[in-house]
Design an enzyme around this catalytic site. Sequence first.
Site, PDB file in Angstrom:
ATOM      1  N   ASP A 220       0.832  -1.210   0.000  1.00 11.50           N
ATOM      2  CA  ASP A 220       0.000   0.000   0.000  1.00 11.50           C
ATOM      3  C   ASP A 220       0.870   1.266   0.000  1.00 11.50           C
ATOM      4  O   ASP A 220       2.015   1.248   0.455  1.00 11.50           O
ATOM      5  CB  ASP A 220      -0.909  -0.016   1.248  1.00 11.50           C
ATOM      6  CG  ASP A 220      -2.095   0.912   1.097  1.00 11.50           C
ATOM      7  OD1 ASP A 220      -2.360   1.383  -0.034  1.00 11.50           O
ATOM      8  OD2 ASP A 220      -2.760   1.186   2.117  1.00 11.50           O
TER       9      ASP A 220
ATOM     10  N   HIS B 169       2.534   3.286  -8.966  1.00  9.55           N
ATOM     11  CA  HIS B 169       2.355   1.854  -9.270  1.00  9.55           C
ATOM     12  C   HIS B 169       3.555   1.324 -10.056  1.00  9.55           C
ATOM     13  O   HIS B 169       4.033   0.217  -9.799  1.00  9.55           O
ATOM     14  CB  HIS B 169       1.058   1.634 -10.061  1.00  9.55           C
ATOM     15  CG  HIS B 169      -0.180   2.058  -9.324  1.00  9.55           C
ATOM     16  ND1 HIS B 169      -0.407   1.713  -8.010  1.00  9.55           N
ATOM     17  CD2 HIS B 169      -1.255   2.804  -9.703  1.00  9.55           C
ATOM     18  CE1 HIS B 169      -1.579   2.224  -7.622  1.00  9.55           C
ATOM     19  NE2 HIS B 169      -2.099   2.897  -8.627  1.00  9.55           N
TER      20      HIS B 169
ATOM     21  N   LEU C 237      10.317 -20.850  -4.416  1.00 11.23           N
ATOM     22  CA  LEU C 237       9.281 -19.985  -3.841  1.00 11.23           C
ATOM     23  C   LEU C 237       7.983 -20.066  -4.646  1.00 11.23           C
ATOM     24  O   LEU C 237       8.010 -20.051  -5.873  1.00 11.23           O
ATOM     25  CB  LEU C 237       9.799 -18.536  -3.867  1.00 11.23           C
ATOM     26  CG  LEU C 237       8.802 -17.434  -3.492  1.00 11.23           C
ATOM     27  CD1 LEU C 237       8.520 -17.443  -1.997  1.00 11.23           C
ATOM     28  CD2 LEU C 237       9.330 -16.060  -3.911  1.00 11.23           C
TER      29      LEU C 237
HETATM   30  C1  IPE Z   1      -5.638  -2.664  -0.173  1.00  8.62           C
HETATM   31  O1  IPE Z   1      -5.253  -1.358  -0.329  1.00  8.62           O
HETATM   32  C2  IPE Z   1      -5.633  -3.394  -1.488  1.00  8.62           C
HETATM   33  C3  IPE Z   1      -4.321  -3.605  -2.087  1.00  8.62           C
HETATM   34  C4  IPE Z   1      -3.181  -3.307  -1.552  1.00  8.62           C
HETATM   35  C5  IPE Z   1      -4.329  -4.254  -3.378  1.00  8.62           C
HETATM   36  P1  IPE Z   1      -6.306  -0.183  -0.540  1.00  8.62           P
HETATM   37  O2  IPE Z   1      -5.537   1.063  -0.656  1.00  8.62           O
HETATM   38  O3  IPE Z   1      -7.218  -0.519  -1.674  1.00  8.62           O
HETATM   39  O4  IPE Z   1      -7.160  -0.245   0.811  1.00  8.62           O
HETATM   40  P2  IPE Z   1      -7.860   0.907   1.656  1.00  8.62           P
HETATM   41  O5  IPE Z   1      -8.839   1.579   0.737  1.00  8.62           O
HETATM   42  O6  IPE Z   1      -6.805   1.838   2.127  1.00  8.62           O
HETATM   43  O7  IPE Z   1      -8.511   0.185   2.793  1.00  8.62           O
HETATM   44  C1  IPE Z   2      -1.529   0.247  -3.378  1.00  5.03           C
HETATM   45  O1  IPE Z   2      -1.358   1.621  -3.419  1.00  5.03           O
HETATM   46  C2  IPE Z   2      -1.770  -0.368  -4.737  1.00  5.03           C
HETATM   47  C3  IPE Z   2      -3.153  -0.791  -4.985  1.00  5.03           C
HETATM   48  C4  IPE Z   2      -4.124  -0.768  -4.119  1.00  5.03           C
HETATM   49  C5  IPE Z   2      -3.456  -1.291  -6.319  1.00  5.03           C
HETATM   50  P1  IPE Z   2      -2.570   2.634  -3.465  1.00  5.03           P
HETATM   51  O2  IPE Z   2      -2.955   2.852  -4.895  1.00  5.03           O
HETATM   52  O3  IPE Z   2      -3.686   2.171  -2.592  1.00  5.03           O
HETATM   53  O4  IPE Z   2      -1.908   3.953  -2.891  1.00  5.03           O
HETATM   54  P2  IPE Z   2      -2.473   4.905  -1.757  1.00  5.03           P
HETATM   55  O5  IPE Z   2      -2.909   4.051  -0.615  1.00  5.03           O
HETATM   56  O6  IPE Z   2      -3.608   5.639  -2.372  1.00  5.03           O
HETATM   57  O7  IPE Z   2      -1.334   5.799  -1.403  1.00  5.03           O
HETATM   58 MG    MG Z   3      -4.087   2.398  -0.630  1.00  5.76          MG
END
Ligand code: IPE
Ligand code: IPE
Ligand code: MG
Length: 240
Positions: A21, A38, A132
Site C-alpha cells: 500500500d 504503481h 518460492l
Molecule cells: C488494499 O489497499 C488493497 C491492495 C493493496 C491491493 P487499498 O488502498 O485498496 O485499501 P484501503 O482503501 O486503504 O482500505
Molecule cells: C496500493 O497503493 C496499490 C493498490 C491498491 C493497487 P494505493 O494505490 O492504494 O496507494 P495509496 O494508498 O492511495 O497511497
Molecule cells: Mg491504498
Amino acid sequence: MTYKEKIDKARLPQHIAIIMDGNGRWAKERGFDRIVGHQNGVVSVRETTEAAAEIGIKYLTLYAFSTENWGRKKEEVDALMELLVDTIEKETPTLNKNNVRLLTIGDLKRLPEGAAKKMAKCLDDTAGNTGLSLVLALSYSSRWEITNAVKEICEEVKDGKLNPDDITADVISRHLDTKSIPDPDLLIRTSGELRISNFLLWQLAYTELYFTDVNWPDFRKENLYEAIYNFQQRERRFGK
Ligand code: IPE
Ligand code: IPE
Ligand code: MG
C-alpha cells in the site's frame, strides 16, 4: 549487522503475505501521477520476491488488486491492468531462472480477456518450479472468497455429497482459493495504514501482524528482512 545476517534461518516464516500500500501517496508526495507510484511499486515487487527466494521463504502472497479496487477511476484501473500484464510477461523468464512458481487467488473472471490469457500463460510456464511460490491476489477480496466457498458447500449439501454435521473449519479451508497454501505466518502492511482491507480474513486467524510507515515503492530487501527479524522476536501462543 544487517537484518539479513540477524535472521535465524532455522525459524523462517513459511508464508509471508503483504498488503502493498501507499503507491498513490508516494507519487503525490513527488508531484507525480498515481500511476507513477504503481510503476515504481513493480521494482519493490521484484526486490521483495528476490529477497524472499534468496532467504528460503516458501510462500509469498502479494495483494495486488482488490475487488474494491475495481471502483477506482477507469484510467487508473486500465493503467494497473496494463502494468500487470506487462510485468508478468517481462518477468516470466526471471521467475523461471529463480525457480519461482506463480499462483493466483481471486476473481480472475473479472480481468480483461488479454490480461487473463497472459496470466494463464505465466501460471502454466512456471508450474513446474519448486522454489518460492509467489501468490498474486488479483481481483481478490476475502468476503468474495468466503461467499464463494459457502455457495460451493451448499451445493454439495444439496446434492447429498456432504452432511452439514461434517462441515468443519478444515472443510471450509478446502473451499477457499488458498486451499493448497498454508495460512500466513506473517502479514506485512506498508504505508502506515492499520487495517486488513478485506484480505485473507479467515487465513489470518493466528498470523503475526507487522505494520510499517514505508510506502510500497520504497520497500526494499532489508525492509523485508527487518519484518522477518521482528517476527522472530515474538512468542506465538495460538491460544494455548
Ligand atoms: C488494499 O489497499 C488493497 C491492495 C493493496 C491491493 P487499498 O488502498 O485498496 O485499501 P484501503 O482503501 O486503504 O482500505
Ligand atoms: C496500493 O497503493 C496499490 C493498490 C491498491 C493497487 P494505493 O494505490 O492504494 O496507494 P495509496 O494508498 O492511495 O497511497
Ligand atoms: Mg491504498
